[in-house]
Write an enzyme that holds these catalytic residues in place. Sequence first.
Site, short mmCIF file in Angstrom:
data_model
loop_
_atom_site.label_atom_id
_atom_site.label_comp_id
_atom_site.label_asym_id
_atom_site.label_seq_id
_atom_site.Cartn_x
_atom_site.Cartn_y
_atom_site.Cartn_z
N HIS A 39 0.71 -1.25 0.04
CA HIS A 39 0.01 0.06 0.12
C HIS A 39 0.88 1.25 0.19
O HIS A 39 0.33 2.47 0.34
CB HIS A 39 -0.99 0.13 1.18
CG HIS A 39 -0.20 0.02 2.66
ND1 HIS A 39 -1.07 -0.72 3.65
CD2 HIS A 39 0.93 0.55 3.05
CE1 HIS A 39 -0.22 -0.56 4.62
NE2 HIS A 39 1.16 -0.19 4.22
N HIS A 98 -0.56 4.91 9.72
CA HIS A 98 0.83 5.41 9.80
C HIS A 98 0.95 6.82 10.52
O HIS A 98 1.80 7.63 9.83
CB HIS A 98 1.35 5.60 8.38
CG HIS A 98 1.46 4.16 7.29
ND1 HIS A 98 0.19 3.67 6.92
CD2 HIS A 98 2.46 3.25 6.87
CE1 HIS A 98 0.50 2.63 6.27
NE2 HIS A 98 1.49 2.56 6.39
N HIS A 104 10.60 -4.15 3.92
CA HIS A 104 11.09 -2.94 3.58
C HIS A 104 11.50 -2.37 4.90
O HIS A 104 11.13 -2.80 6.09
CB HIS A 104 10.20 -2.08 2.56
CG HIS A 104 8.90 -1.68 3.37
ND1 HIS A 104 7.88 -2.63 3.90
CD2 HIS A 104 8.36 -0.55 3.65
CE1 HIS A 104 6.70 -2.08 4.50
NE2 HIS A 104 7.03 -0.61 4.28
N GLU A 162 4.83 -5.09 8.61
CA GLU A 162 3.17 -5.26 7.95
C GLU A 162 2.60 -6.53 7.59
O GLU A 162 1.62 -6.39 7.12
CB GLU A 162 3.04 -4.10 7.00
CG GLU A 162 3.37 -2.55 7.44
CD GLU A 162 3.54 -1.43 6.20
OE1 GLU A 162 3.47 -0.54 6.45
OE2 GLU A 162 3.86 -2.01 5.13
#
Lengths: 283, 119
Positions: A12, A59, A195, A242
């Site tokens: 996303h 976030h 990531h 995530e």
Amino acid sequence: MAKIIGGLTTSHIPAVGNAIARDMQQDDYWKPFFDAYPPIHEWLDKHKPDVAINIYNDHGLGFFLDQMPTFAIGAAHEYINEDEGWGIPVMPPFKGDARLSWHIIEGMVNDEFDITSCQELAVDHGFTVPMQLFWPGLGKNPNLPRAIPISANTVQHPIPTLKRALDFGKSLGRAIRSYPEDIKVVILGTGGLSHQLDGERAGFINREFDEMCMEKIVTDPEALTKISRHELVEKAGAQGTEFLMWMMMRGALGDKVNPLLKNYHIPISNTGAGTMLLECIDD
Amino acid sequence: MEIEEFDHHSPIEGTTLFDGEMAMIGYALNKMCYTFNGAAAREAYLADPEAYFEKFGLNEAQKQACRNKNVLEMIAAGGNIYYLAKFAGIFKMNMQDIGAQQTGTTVEEFKEKLRKAGE
């Protein structure tokens, strides 16, 4: 009764929102990512789910560190998107399904999951980018379902364990299947895969680990619960946590799923981007 | 179930886990950065950064890290990357700009490293 028809996963990344806004889907950089989505659009057009449960991680738009829920479920009639500070376009409001939200919250708390209910929740790119990817055009797309956001904390440790995430999904699935209306529900697990944005290790991506996760989440999600949170950060990167959203999604789908689509591409922004379509198999 | 010793700080190379320890250190800095979701706050910061620091009670290390626009220094001062990203947004820095800065490379070199991870 409500029926869960399948699960969708996607990264996303905010840059994806920018690429959509600038119509860059066919550029060399973006094409290997966006090419995964038309077959999913066909599947959604065929099955037309009424509701999307969108499992994402906020976030720093809907929640701040002053009050940080580990698991939050939207219980609003609509969800607004707001400026996140870096220029991705603000999306129009998303229609919710408050009655189903409360049914899920009732069911899961009864099932001993302690839920934070949110009658107002600003949804960020973690929610909006997947909606744009799966239902291009949003309000102009006749298939756009009602949506219920579920956010899990990956901002601040301690974050939930992988086992808790999978168990959350199982309880979510039980709650949805006990809803008396004949509706079709699709579960979105968004974010990841590997990531890391912060620290001297910024730019860390781990193809081998991501591919293992994409395989096991289909065949043996229980095996993934053996991964500790510390190991998850080490192997998937600080923001690769995530992957918890994928585990939550998977838990809701039941024991066996049919993997209809799998795509993996490095890099999108700083991320190993994974997309999957998992169809539920009727018992 | 036994609660084991929390192991947030056994080192993962080049990584700071944002846990309770860091949350205690960084609250003022993160609270300031959270406001940068809003355009008015971004403008207020640019108009007078020092006044904006005072409003949120940043300590000297946090102020200096912000003045330097140095992400590693901001992390050491308790900054959480999700809120620091909003600080970076004020200066139109994207995640590759931030990555290059933290790893001591050019943006092109950083992008090449990402691309190579896919090979």
